[in-house]
Design a protein around this motif. Sequence first.
Motif, PDB file in Angstrom:
ATOM      1  N   SER A  19       0.433  -1.324   0.065  1.00 46.72           N
ATOM      2  CA  SER A  19      -0.118  -0.611  -0.257  1.00 46.72           C
ATOM      3  C   SER A  19       0.661   1.103  -0.375  1.00 46.72           C
ATOM      4  CB  SER A  19      -0.748   0.226   1.219  1.00 46.72           C
ATOM      5  OG  SER A  19       0.099  -0.240   2.345  1.00 46.72           O
ATOM      6  N   LEU A  20       2.111   1.254  -0.079  1.00 50.14           N
ATOM      7  CA  LEU A  20       3.173   2.683   0.088  1.00 50.14           C
ATOM      8  C   LEU A  20       4.068   2.912  -0.782  1.00 50.14           C
ATOM      9  CD1 LEU A  20       5.648   1.512   3.119  1.00 50.14           C
ATOM     10  CD2 LEU A  20       3.325   3.085   3.169  1.00 50.14           C
ATOM     11  N   PHE A  21       2.803   1.888  -1.894  1.00 50.64           N
ATOM     12  CA  PHE A  21       3.674   2.356  -3.523  1.00 50.64           C
ATOM     13  C   PHE A  21       1.998   2.634  -4.367  1.00 50.64           C
ATOM     14  CE2 PHE A  21       4.072  -2.307  -3.456  1.00 50.64           C
ATOM     15  CZ  PHE A  21       3.257  -2.614  -4.486  1.00 50.64           C
ATOM     16  N   SER A  22       2.123   2.941  -5.807  1.00 52.95           N
ATOM     17  CA  SER A  22       1.443   3.389  -6.171  1.00 52.95           C
ATOM     18  C   SER A  22       0.745   2.632  -7.027  1.00 52.95           C
ATOM     19  CB  SER A  22       1.913   3.657  -8.121  1.00 52.95           C
ATOM     20  OG  SER A  22       1.365   3.861  -8.831  1.00 52.95           O
ATOM     21  N   ALA A 239       0.764  11.915  -3.295  1.00 54.52           N
ATOM     22  CA  ALA A 239       1.477  11.963  -1.339  1.00 54.52           C
ATOM     23  C   ALA A 239       1.553  10.893  -1.025  1.00 54.52           C
ATOM     24  CB  ALA A 239       0.268  12.181  -1.309  1.00 54.52           C
ATOM     25  N   GLY A 240       2.310  10.688   0.333  1.00 55.25           N
ATOM     26  CA  GLY A 240       2.949   9.625   0.277  1.00 55.25           C
ATOM     27  C   GLY A 240       3.823  10.095   1.894  1.00 55.25           C
ATOM     28  N   TYR A 241       4.528   9.115   2.860  1.00 53.29           N
ATOM     29  CA  TYR A 241       4.711   9.113   3.843  1.00 53.29           C
ATOM     30  C   TYR A 241       5.631  11.095   3.867  1.00 53.29           C
ATOM     31  CZ  TYR A 241       9.322   8.057   1.857  1.00 53.29           C
ATOM     32  OH  TYR A 241      10.739   7.589   1.230  1.00 53.29           O
ATOM     33  N   GLY A 242       5.133  11.571   5.323  1.00 54.97           N
ATOM     34  CA  GLY A 242       5.561  12.976   5.000  1.00 54.97           C
ATOM     35  C   GLY A 242       4.916  14.020   4.279  1.00 54.97           C
ATOM     36  N   ARG A 260      -2.437   4.848  -0.565  1.00 56.78           N
ATOM     37  CA  ARG A 260      -1.385   4.690  -0.158  1.00 56.78           C
ATOM     38  C   ARG A 260      -1.346   5.831   1.626  1.00 56.78           C
ATOM     39  NH1 ARG A 260       1.635   6.131  -4.456  1.00 56.78           N
ATOM     40  NH2 ARG A 260       1.195   8.149  -4.574  1.00 56.78           N
ATOM     41  N   GLY A 261      -0.416   5.357   2.434  1.00 59.25           N
ATOM     42  CA  GLY A 261       0.070   6.104   3.348  1.00 59.25           C
ATOM     43  C   GLY A 261       1.128   6.916   3.505  1.00 59.25           C
ATOM     44  N   GLY A 262       0.836   7.212   4.786  1.00 60.31           N
ATOM     45  CA  GLY A 262       2.661   7.424   5.430  1.00 60.31           C
ATOM     46  C   GLY A 262       2.725   6.433   6.357  1.00 60.31           C
ATOM     47  N   SER A 393     -18.152   6.658  -0.557  1.00 60.82           N
ATOM     48  CA  SER A 393     -17.851   7.642   0.439  1.00 60.82           C
ATOM     49  C   SER A 393     -17.571   8.545   0.066  1.00 60.82           C
ATOM     50  CB  SER A 393     -16.998   6.403   1.397  1.00 60.82           C
ATOM     51  OG  SER A 393     -15.995   6.635   0.957  1.00 60.82           O
ATOM     52  N   CYS A 394     -17.410   9.871   0.445  1.00 61.36           N
ATOM     53  CA  CYS A 394     -17.098  11.545   0.649  1.00 61.36           C
ATOM     54  C   CYS A 394     -14.994  10.871   0.788  1.00 61.36           C
ATOM     55  CB  CYS A 394     -17.181  12.794   1.607  1.00 61.36           C
ATOM     56  SG  CYS A 394     -18.628  13.570   1.149  1.00 61.36           S
ATOM     57  N   ILE A 395     -14.647  10.686   1.498  1.00 56.76           N
ATOM     58  CA  ILE A 395     -13.343  10.154   2.123  1.00 56.76           C
ATOM     59  C   ILE A 395     -12.921   8.064   2.053  1.00 56.76           C
ATOM     60  CG2 ILE A 395     -10.879  10.249   2.771  1.00 56.76           C
ATOM     61  CD1 ILE A 395     -12.034  13.012   4.159  1.00 56.76           C
ATOM     62  N   ASP A 396     -12.630   7.448   1.573  1.00 54.31           N
ATOM     63  CA  ASP A 396     -12.048   5.996   1.192  1.00 54.31           C
ATOM     64  C   ASP A 396     -10.793   5.800   1.207  1.00 54.31           C
ATOM     65  OD1 ASP A 396     -13.446   3.602   1.013  1.00 54.31           O
ATOM     66  OD2 ASP A 396     -11.547   2.741  -0.733  1.00 54.31           O
ATOM     67  N   ILE A 397      -9.895   4.997   2.180  1.00 58.54           N
ATOM     68  CA  ILE A 397      -9.434   4.714   2.927  1.00 58.54           C
ATOM     69  C   ILE A 397      -8.969   3.600   3.448  1.00 58.54           C
ATOM     70  CG2 ILE A 397      -7.361   5.360   4.093  1.00 58.54           C
ATOM     71  CD1 ILE A 397      -8.614   7.643   5.883  1.00 58.54           C
ATOM     72  N   GLN A 398      -7.998   2.940   2.332  1.00 60.55           N
ATOM     73  CA  GLN A 398      -8.026   1.271   2.547  1.00 60.55           C
ATOM     74  C   GLN A 398      -6.792   0.439   1.840  1.00 60.55           C
ATOM     75  OE1 GLN A 398     -10.800  -1.341  -0.242  1.00 60.55           O
ATOM     76  NE2 GLN A 398     -12.164   0.526  -0.482  1.00 60.55           N
ATOM     77  N   ASN A 399      -6.036   0.174   2.480  1.00 57.96           N
ATOM     78  CA  ASN A 399      -4.776  -0.887   2.861  1.00 57.96           C
ATOM     79  C   ASN A 399      -4.125   0.423   3.117  1.00 57.96           C
ATOM     80  OD1 ASN A 399      -6.016  -3.325   2.749  1.00 57.96           O
ATOM     81  ND2 ASN A 399      -6.021  -3.318   0.426  1.00 57.96           N
ATOM     82  N   ALA A 400      -4.041   1.408   3.502  1.00 58.89           N
ATOM     83  CA  ALA A 400      -3.060   2.882   3.714  1.00 58.89           C
ATOM     84  C   ALA A 400      -2.881   2.985   5.206  1.00 58.89           C
ATOM     85  CB  ALA A 400      -3.727   3.479   2.608  1.00 58.89           C
ATOM     86  N   PRO A 401      -1.779   2.855   5.580  1.00 58.52           N
ATOM     87  CA  PRO A 401      -1.889   3.816   7.480  1.00 58.52           C
ATOM     88  C   PRO A 401      -1.254   5.195   7.625  1.00 58.52           C
ATOM     89  CG  PRO A 401       0.410   2.498   5.937  1.00 58.52           C
ATOM     90  CD  PRO A 401      -0.710   2.696   5.346  1.00 58.52           C
ATOM     91  N   ASN A 402      -1.120   5.308   8.811  1.00 57.90           N
ATOM     92  CA  ASN A 402      -0.610   6.324   8.899  1.00 57.90           C
ATOM     93  C   ASN A 402      -1.756   8.011   7.944  1.00 57.90           C
ATOM     94  OD1 ASN A 402       1.096   5.427  11.310  1.00 57.90           O
ATOM     95  ND2 ASN A 402       1.580   4.387   9.266  1.00 57.90           N
TER      96      ASN A 402
END
Length: 722
Positions: A19-22, A239-242, A260-262, A393-402
């Motif tokens: 989930s950290l990459f594209s 966007a990504g970590y930081g 993808r998250g941080g 949903s307005c915002i959907d977060i899947q398999n994306a941490p932090n």
Amino acid sequence: MKEKLYSGITTALLVFSASLFSEDANLLKNGSFEKGVQNIGLASTTIEDWEIIGDKAGFVCQDAAACTDGDISLKIHFQKKQKEDWKIFQSISATEFKKNTDYYFSGWMQTYKGSSIISIQLKKDGRTIKEIILSPRSDDKEWDGYLDIDKSGWKRYTADLNTMDSDNITVMCTLKNKEMFIGDTCWFDGLSLIEKIKVDRATKEVFPHKIFVSKNGNDVWDGSEKKPFATIQKAVSLAGYGTHIKITKGIYNEKISFTRGGTPEKPLILEGQDGVIIENAKETELKWEAVPEWGEGVYRAKSAFSMGLFADGKNIIAIRYERTHPDFMKNEIWQYRNLFKNGVIAQGKTAGHGFDFLKALWMYNPEDKCIYIKFANLANPKKIKFRLADASSCIDIQNAPNIIINNLELRYSVKGCVIKHSENITVKNCKMTSVEYSAMLLNAKSCKIINNEMTITAYNSMDPTTMYFIDSMGNMHYQHDVWNAHKWAGYYDRVGVAISSDRGDTEIANNYIHDNWDGISNYGTGNKGLKVHHNTILRCMDDGLVFNAQCENQEWYNNTVISAFCSFRMLSTKGPVYIYGNRFTRPAQDQLRIWCDSLADVYIYHNTVIDKDGMAYFGQKKTGTPNYKVYNNRFLGNYMVIRKLRKGGTEIMPDFKADYNCYLSDRNDIIRKYGFEKNGYCGMDYKEKGADLSKFFGKPLPGCPPGYFKGNAPDCGAEQLK
């Protein structure tokens, strides 16, 4: 089997670092599903007997989780009862894969209702090389991969494979059974096939430190403060970590999807200036026509499928076609044609008042692909502004941490912010209006929902305590028309914060949830370490707080619930659960309702309960609740009532422990009958009437450390706990 499965958890976690990459790293793409059906016993059955919701390859999308860009998903929902042997399948082929290369596969499965058997198969050149079978009738059968068994409801499967000299890799999702019913559903979700080496490359990727978004921006610009992007999704995709995404004031009509998250040290932050609004549903012009054969004031208009409808910005009660169709609903009162004609009418001892309290009803009919609507005042919908929302949903977060979401307003959506298979997500200082599910946490971990405002903004009133009628004898009754319409004919509950199968240590705090169906609901299994505290819940048509889960080591404390149908409903749990320092007042029916068989340790203490019946016990049929402890509470009303017994089984009367409580009345003589309150006190005085809960049970209870009170004994009620 467990020992073998747990040995693969490390590998399973490594897979989800993808989930950290594209999302381009995923070789499985939306738009490449192929569908098929094989009838074993009934040759006349066709694929049209099922509603198949999947990727964007021609299927009708009725669920956000099934159609999120970059997330390969499939939902199968049954529209017709099936009695013969059959199976239905969908397959998706990998694209641009390499020969003689190592890959990770990951996917989720879940079933709801019914007894379906579902499986995922990895096929190479048409031959099955790995398979997992999930069946509610037997243990899961393991493939040559790993099963993450800690995820209840949703279960995740992972596997390694090498393509060798293969020319074709296929993932097939299969469902088979002998009998299924209307409403049975299964999901395949988050399917991904990723080259191993890309996991290592992802950790070295560098992301922008700041990205700016403005209504005056342009997505072809560079996202700097002087040249901001025009859409939030453009910023999120880079966007990504930081990364800190900053959004300027304005209304943004878009759906935001994070894949993808941080990192814990460098989270991805999405933050708005005051006045940033994200709207899911746009205004829609519908061509209405009268439908006199359905009743006076009924109109219809052609439309794509919708889950939510907003009239002049307000949410209207939805009637569910499948539930109210005569083939399924045998009670004619609740069949959709009669509902639109008559509204809710009396049945048995339950009164009905037509459209007086409903104000309006709407329904999507998949047969003619039309929306039907009726207003209590017979208003012509041509003069009203409408917005239609799908299930996204307005915002959907899947398999994306932090990720941190801060200071946004979300509106006109069935779901506000969905957090799925993700951890360390914070949603704070947001406002969610005209949203049916403000925040949904599905198989999440260590998330925080803090200091938000949430409301459905309903067309009808959501206060169950002010809508009443007076019968011919002068007796006042609360009406249940809105409640019955949802429960008998609609989509059941709508929730401010819904937590399902949480993986641990989530916190729900300092939120203001008002004019909703349910306030905060916890269900599924898992749910360890949840803390729900300092929330204010005002006017809920059903439950203010509810746990219906295998809750473990949870704390619900210092919450205030005003004017709910039931202030706190307690269903099955694993325990221990601690309920303390809460204030409950003005319910339509009950305050603390015990509605389960459970051997769990549940501690209910130092709560202040005003009005109505402080405790409501529903007769159970298996174990009762012998390990529930009710101590040091202050009941400014009737102490307890026993509601109707559940059908079937042995009737078990109240068997929990209750003592050192203060109460004003015991009109049903329950205390004497069941031996409660050996040291309790009947009267207004509550000072120094409690037990020292820092040592009474052999250990300090949460909120009651040594020295937590002054004087000879603690006071009863929530006031003791600061």
